[in-house]
Design a protein around this motif. Structure first.
Motif, PDB file in Angstrom:
ATOM      1  N   PHE A 145       1.081 -25.618  48.702  1.00 41.54           N
ATOM      2  CA  PHE A 145       0.328 -26.705  48.066  1.00 41.54           C
ATOM      3  C   PHE A 145       1.224 -27.451  47.086  1.00 41.54           C
ATOM      4  O   PHE A 145       1.226 -28.674  47.031  1.00 41.54           O
ATOM      5  CB  PHE A 145      -0.896 -26.164  47.317  1.00 41.54           C
ATOM      6  CG  PHE A 145      -2.095 -25.952  48.201  1.00 41.54           C
ATOM      7  CD1 PHE A 145      -2.456 -26.899  49.151  1.00 41.54           C
ATOM      8  CD2 PHE A 145      -2.871 -24.806  48.079  1.00 41.54           C
ATOM      9  CE1 PHE A 145      -3.558 -26.695  49.979  1.00 41.54           C
ATOM     10  CE2 PHE A 145      -3.971 -24.590  48.898  1.00 41.54           C
ATOM     11  CZ  PHE A 145      -4.313 -25.540  49.844  1.00 41.54           C
ATOM     12  N   ALA A 146       1.968 -26.677  46.266  1.00 42.83           N
ATOM     13  CA  ALA A 146       2.861 -27.291  45.267  1.00 42.83           C
ATOM     14  C   ALA A 146       3.884 -28.175  45.967  1.00 42.83           C
ATOM     15  O   ALA A 146       4.128 -29.311  45.548  1.00 42.83           O
ATOM     16  CB  ALA A 146       3.559 -26.216  44.446  1.00 42.83           C
ATOM     17  N   HIS A 191       2.102 -31.248  47.564  1.00 38.40           N
ATOM     18  CA  HIS A 191       1.696 -32.191  46.526  1.00 38.40           C
ATOM     19  C   HIS A 191       2.888 -32.997  46.029  1.00 38.40           C
ATOM     20  O   HIS A 191       2.821 -34.215  45.860  1.00 38.40           O
ATOM     21  CB  HIS A 191       1.054 -31.404  45.369  1.00 38.40           C
ATOM     22  CG  HIS A 191       0.742 -32.246  44.181  1.00 38.40           C
ATOM     23  ND1 HIS A 191       1.542 -32.272  43.063  1.00 38.40           N
ATOM     24  CD2 HIS A 191      -0.274 -33.111  43.943  1.00 38.40           C
ATOM     25  CE1 HIS A 191       1.018 -33.118  42.185  1.00 38.40           C
ATOM     26  NE2 HIS A 191      -0.079 -33.630  42.691  1.00 38.40           N
ATOM     27  N   THR A 192       4.009 -32.316  45.817  1.00 42.86           N
ATOM     28  CA  THR A 192       5.207 -33.001  45.326  1.00 42.86           C
ATOM     29  C   THR A 192       5.705 -34.009  46.355  1.00 42.86           C
ATOM     30  O   THR A 192       5.990 -35.163  46.009  1.00 42.86           O
ATOM     31  CB  THR A 192       6.332 -31.975  45.064  1.00 42.86           C
ATOM     32  OG1 THR A 192       5.818 -30.996  44.175  1.00 42.86           O
ATOM     33  CG2 THR A 192       7.550 -32.631  44.457  1.00 42.86           C
ATOM     34  N   PHE A 230       4.091 -35.426  48.803  1.00 43.07           N
ATOM     35  CA  PHE A 230       3.128 -36.513  48.950  1.00 43.07           C
ATOM     36  C   PHE A 230       3.251 -37.499  47.784  1.00 43.07           C
ATOM     37  O   PHE A 230       3.314 -38.712  47.970  1.00 43.07           O
ATOM     38  CB  PHE A 230       1.707 -35.942  49.022  1.00 43.07           C
ATOM     39  CG  PHE A 230       0.638 -36.988  49.151  1.00 43.07           C
ATOM     40  CD1 PHE A 230       0.423 -37.622  50.369  1.00 43.07           C
ATOM     41  CD2 PHE A 230      -0.137 -37.348  48.065  1.00 43.07           C
ATOM     42  CE1 PHE A 230      -0.557 -38.600  50.489  1.00 43.07           C
ATOM     43  CE2 PHE A 230      -1.114 -38.317  48.172  1.00 43.07           C
ATOM     44  CZ  PHE A 230      -1.326 -38.946  49.391  1.00 43.07           C
ATOM     45  N   SER A 231       3.332 -36.941  46.549  1.00 45.70           N
ATOM     46  CA  SER A 231       3.410 -37.796  45.359  1.00 45.70           C
ATOM     47  C   SER A 231       4.698 -38.603  45.350  1.00 45.70           C
ATOM     48  O   SER A 231       4.699 -39.783  45.023  1.00 45.70           O
ATOM     49  CB  SER A 231       3.346 -36.960  44.086  1.00 45.70           C
ATOM     50  OG  SER A 231       2.268 -36.098  44.146  1.00 45.70           O
ATOM     51  N   PHE A 242       4.679 -39.816  41.466  1.00 46.28           N
ATOM     52  CA  PHE A 242       4.842 -38.442  40.998  1.00 46.28           C
ATOM     53  C   PHE A 242       4.668 -38.352  39.488  1.00 46.28           C
ATOM     54  O   PHE A 242       5.290 -39.093  38.747  1.00 46.28           O
ATOM     55  CB  PHE A 242       6.222 -37.905  41.376  1.00 46.28           C
ATOM     56  CG  PHE A 242       6.376 -36.454  41.017  1.00 46.28           C
ATOM     57  CD1 PHE A 242       5.758 -35.485  41.773  1.00 46.28           C
ATOM     58  CD2 PHE A 242       7.100 -36.067  39.905  1.00 46.28           C
ATOM     59  CE1 PHE A 242       5.868 -34.142  41.439  1.00 46.28           C
ATOM     60  CE2 PHE A 242       7.216 -34.744  39.567  1.00 46.28           C
ATOM     61  CZ  PHE A 242       6.600 -33.780  40.336  1.00 46.28           C
ATOM     62  N   PHE A 263      -0.055 -29.704  37.852  1.00 46.72           N
ATOM     63  CA  PHE A 263      -0.361 -29.203  39.188  1.00 46.72           C
ATOM     64  C   PHE A 263       0.689 -28.188  39.647  1.00 46.72           C
ATOM     65  O   PHE A 263       0.341 -27.103  40.133  1.00 46.72           O
ATOM     66  CB  PHE A 263      -0.474 -30.350  40.199  1.00 46.72           C
ATOM     67  CG  PHE A 263      -1.013 -29.888  41.528  1.00 46.72           C
ATOM     68  CD1 PHE A 263      -2.378 -29.885  41.777  1.00 46.72           C
ATOM     69  CD2 PHE A 263      -0.158 -29.412  42.510  1.00 46.72           C
ATOM     70  CE1 PHE A 263      -2.872 -29.440  42.985  1.00 46.72           C
ATOM     71  CE2 PHE A 263      -0.649 -28.952  43.722  1.00 46.72           C
ATOM     72  CZ  PHE A 263      -2.015 -28.973  43.964  1.00 46.72           C
ATOM     73  N   ASN A 264       1.964 -28.559  39.485  1.00 48.38           N
ATOM     74  CA  ASN A 264       3.024 -27.652  39.925  1.00 48.38           C
ATOM     75  C   ASN A 264       2.997 -26.350  39.137  1.00 48.38           C
ATOM     76  O   ASN A 264       3.172 -25.269  39.697  1.00 48.38           O
ATOM     77  CB  ASN A 264       4.394 -28.318  39.765  1.00 48.38           C
ATOM     78  CG  ASN A 264       4.735 -29.159  40.973  1.00 48.38           C
ATOM     79  OD1 ASN A 264       4.339 -28.827  42.089  1.00 48.38           O
ATOM     80  ND2 ASN A 264       5.426 -30.247  40.765  1.00 48.38           N
ATOM     81  N   ALA A 287       0.023 -24.327  40.328  1.00 48.87           N
ATOM     82  CA  ALA A 287       0.247 -23.774  41.674  1.00 48.87           C
ATOM     83  C   ALA A 287       1.246 -22.618  41.638  1.00 48.87           C
ATOM     84  O   ALA A 287       1.022 -21.576  42.278  1.00 48.87           O
ATOM     85  CB  ALA A 287       0.723 -24.875  42.615  1.00 48.87           C
TER      86      ALA A 287
END
Lengths: 260, 341
Positions: free
Chosen positions: A15-16, A19-20, A22-23, A29, A34-35, A38
Motif C-alpha cells: 500500500f505504501a 500510494h507513493t 500513484f502520488s 506527493f 500515510f507512509n 503503513a
C-alpha cells in the motif's frame, strides 16, 4: 495465523509503495503520515509474525534464510520509524517500503532450506545473530539514505530537476543521516560480532572470514568518511555497495551456519 | 442580501492609476466609514495591494452601492474610477480566487492571503465587517487553505531569486549560518543575494573590479567588500558563490576550485552563475560537492514551476466552485423564514 500476519504486513508495504507511486505519478506527493502509518502497521504485523514464530521455536526466529530476511526487513522498518520520522526525512518511507517488501517477497519465494541446528542452544549465538540483523537494519537504512542522497545530488546537478526534487530532503541532511546510520549500525554490528566470539559453539572459519570482510569494509568506510577523506557522494555509494555485498553474502553465511 | 465586489487590478489599470487608488492602512478606516454610509450598504472591506484595490460590500441594492463607491473614489483621487464589478455569486467566487492566489500576477503566490486577512482585520476594527462579511472572509480563508494544501498551486519557486533560495535549501538545509560571496555587483546578483538574506543568510562578501562599487553594494546589503584580486581566496570560506561579472573568459574553473574543495571536507559549494557570457566553466558541476546553476537553468526551473501551477488551475477552480456553492447556501438560508425562526 503467522502466515496471515506476514501477508498482512506485505500488504501494508505494498500500500505504501502503491500510494507513493500513484502520488508521484499524479504529481501530488505529500510526504508524511500515510507512509509512516503503513510502515508502522507493516512493522507491527512483522513483529507479531516473528513473535508467533519465536514462541513456536522457543528461540529467536532467525533459523532459516526466509526468517532472516523477514527479521532484517523488520529491523530496517524499525530504524526508519525511529530515525526517518524524527529527522523528518520525507520520502524515506517511500524508499523503505519497497526494500522491505522486496525482502519479504524473497522470504516467501526462497525455499526454507535446512534449519540452523545450533541456535536456541547457545544464548551468545542467539545474541550474535539477532544483534547482527538489527545492525543490518541500520546499515540497510543507510543504504536507502545513500540512494536518496545520490538521487537528490543528481537532481541538484541537473538543469531540469524533476518533481521528486521538491520532496526529497536537503543533500546535507541525507549525508548526515547516512553517516549516523553507518555509525549506529557499525557499533551494533561490532557488539554482535563480539558476542559471536563469546559463544561456546565453534564457528566455521569461512563464515568468520566473510563476516570479518563485511566488518572491515564498514570500518574502513566509516573511518574514511568521518575523517573527511571520503566525500558525501563516495560515502553514500560505499554505504550502498557494502550493504548490497552483505545482502548477497547473507545466503552464504546462512548456509555456512546451518552446516555448523 | 447581495455581495458586491468593485475594484481595479493589474489587468484593468496601469501602475500609475493603481498608485492613485491605493489605500494606505491609516487611510482605510475613514474610507471604510464613507463606503458603509452609502445607501443600502451594510458592511465593507477594502483590499489594497500593489496589484489591486477592491471593495467588498454587503448590500441590498448593488447598483446604488456601486454608484456610491464610484463617487467616493473619484472624489478621493480626482480620477474617474474605472471599476470592474461583480455581484453575487460572482463576487464570492472572485474573492475566493483572489485569496487563493488564482487572480494574482504570479499564479499561486501566497502573500495575497496575508493581505486579505489584513484587510478583513482593518474592517473588523473599523466596525464595517458585518456578519455576512465575516462569514464571507472566514470562508475565503478556509478556501485558500484548502486550495494550498489540496493542490500544487503554490508548488515550486517562480523567480530567479526564489529558485536560487530553494536550490540552496535543498543543498544546505538551514541557510542561517551560510556565507555568500558576490562576484560582480550587478542588479540581478544583488536581488539574488537579498532573496538569500531574506531566508536567513547572514554573511555576505562582495568583490568587484571597481572596488568602490563593491563597497557600495556591501554597505547596502550589510556585507564586506574585498578587492577583486582576492576573490579566489575568499571562496574558501564561502558556501554560495554568486557570479555576475563582465569577464571575457571563464573565471570559476575546475583548476581554481580543486584546491579550494580539497580543504573543505564535506562542505558543498553552490555556484550561481548569473553572468552572460558565463563566468563559470560548466565542468565544475562534475566536481564532487559543487553545484552549478546558471541563468538559463534557474529560469527554466522557474518556468516549469509556473507550468505546474497553470496545470493545477482547473482543479483549484472546481474546488472553489464547490465552496461558492456552500457559501451561497448559507447566504440563502439568511432569507429562509424557517432558518430565521
Amino acid at each position: 495465523m503467522e502466515r496471515a500476519a506476514l501477508i498482512g504486513s506485505s500488504l501494508c508495504y505494498l500500500f505504501a509503495l502503491g500510494h507513493t507511486l500513484f502520488s508521484l505519478f499524479k504529481g501530488r506527493f505529500r510526504p508524511g503520515r500515510f507512509n509512516v502509518a503503513a510502515v508502522a502497521a507493516g512493522a507491527s504485523l512483522q513483529g507479531w509474525y516473528l513473535t508467533l514464530l519465536g514462541s513456536q521455536l522457543h528461540a529467536c526466529p532467525i533459523r532459516t534464510l526466509p526468517q532472516v530476511l523477514v527479521f532484517l526487513g523488520w529491523s530496517i522498518a524499525l530504524f526508519y520509524l525511529a530515525i526517518g520520522t524524527s529527522y523528518r526525512l520525507s520520502l524515506m518511507g517511500a524508499f523503505t517500503a519497497p526494500v522491505v517488501l522486496l525482502l519479504q517477497v524473497a522470504a516467501v519465494f526462497i525455499p526454507a532450506g535446512e534449519i540452523d541446528p545450533v541456535r536456541g542452544v547457545d544464548p551468545w549465538i542467539e545474541t550474535h545473530a539477532s544483534l547482527s540483523l538489527v545492525a543490518y537494519g541500520a546499515l540497510g537504512l543507510s543504504c536507502i539514505a545513500g540512494l536518496m542522497y545520490l538521487v537528490q545530488e543528481r537532481q541538484l546537478k541537473s538543469r531540469r530537476p524533476s518533481a521528486i526534487f521538491h520532496d526529497l530532503p536537503p543533500v546535507i541532511t541525507l549525508a548526515v543521516t547516512v553517516r549516523r546510520l553507518l555509525l549506529a549500525g557499525f557499533v551494533v554490528l561490532t557488539i554482535g560480532f563480539a558476542a559471536g566470539f563469546l559463544a561456546r559453539t565453534p564457528i566455521p572459519n569461512v563464515k568468520i572470514c566473510f563476516s570479518a570482510l563485511i566488518w572491515l569494509l564498514y570500518a574502513g568506510l566509516l573511518a574514511d568518511s568521518l575523517s573527511g577523506r571520503l566525500g558525501n557522494r563516495r560515502t553514500a555509494q560505499g554505504a550502498m555497495l557494502v550493504f548490497l555485498l552483505a545482502l548477497l553474502l547473507l545466503p552464504v553465511i546462512q548456509r555456512l551456519s546451518t552446516l555448523g | 442580501m447581495n455581495i458586491l465586489c468593485a475594484g481595479i487590478n493589474h489587468r484593468t489599470a496601469r501602475l500609475d492609476v493603481r498608485e492613485r487608488f491605493a489605500v494606505a492602512t491609516e487611510e482605510a478606516p475613514a474610507l471604510l466609514s464613507d463606503l458603509s454610509s452609502v445607501e443600502g450598504v451594510s458592511g465593507a472591506v477594502v483590499l489594497s495591494t500593489c496589484n489591486r484595490v477592491e471593495i467588498y460590500a454587503s448590500s441590498l441594492c448593488p447598483v446604488r452601492a456601486l454608484d456610491g463607491f464610484r463617487k467616493i473614489l473619484s472624489a478621493r483621487t480626482g480620477l474617474e474610477a474605472p471599476l470592474y464589478h461583480h455581484d453575487t455569486p460572482y463576487a464570492v467566487r472572485h474573492l475566493f480566487r483572489v485569496a487563493s492566489g488564482l487572480d494574482s500576477m504570479v499564479i499561486g503566490e501566497t502573500e495575497i492571503l496575508g493581505q486579505v486577512k489584513k484587510a478583513y482585520s482593518v474592517a473588523s476594527e473599523a466596525g464595517t465587517a458585518t456578519r455576512t462579511m465575516h462569514k464571507l472572509f472566514q470562508h475565503a480563508f478556509h478556501v485558500a487553505k484548502s486550495v494550498r494544501t489540496e493542490t500544487q498551486i503554490t508548488s515550486g519557486p517562480t523567480s530567479v531569486g526564489s529558485v536560487a533560495v530553494e536550490l540552496a535549501e535543498k543543498i544546505f538545509g538551514d541557510l542561517r549560518h551560510l556565507r555568500v560571496l558576490l562576484l560582480g555587483a550587478g542588479e540581478i546578483s544583488e536581488r539574488t543575494a537579498r532573496s538569500l538574506q531574506s531566508r536567513g543568510v547572514r554573511s555576505s562578501v562582495v568583490s568587484n573590479r571597481t572596488y568602490e562599487r563593491a563597497a557600495q553594494l556591501a554597505a547596502e546589503i550589510g556585507g564586506m567588500a574585498i578587492h577583486f584580486d582576492h576573490w579566489d581566496k575568499a571562496v574558501a570560506d564561502a558556501d554560495i558563490l554568486i557570479s555576475s561579472t563582465n569577464a571575457d573568459g571563464r573565471l570559476v574553473t575546475p583548476e581554481k576550485l580543486a584546491p579550494v574543495m580539497k580543504g573543505r571536507g564535506e562542505r558543498s559549494l553552490f555556484v550561481i552563475d548569473l553572468a552572460v557570457p558565463r563566468d563559470a566553466d560548466p565542468a565544475i558541476n562534475d566536481m564532487e560537492g559543487v553545484f552549478l546553476h546558471d541563468v538559463d537553468s534557474l529560469q527554466q526551473i522557474a518556468a516549469e514551476s509556473l507550468v505546474i501551477r497553470q496545470r493545477e488551475v482547473e482543479r483549484c477552480e472546481s474546488l472553489i466552485e464547490s465552496h461558492v456553492g456552500g457559501f451561497m447556501k448559507w447566504l440563502q438560508s439568511l432569507h429562509d423564514p424557517e432558518w430565521q425562526r
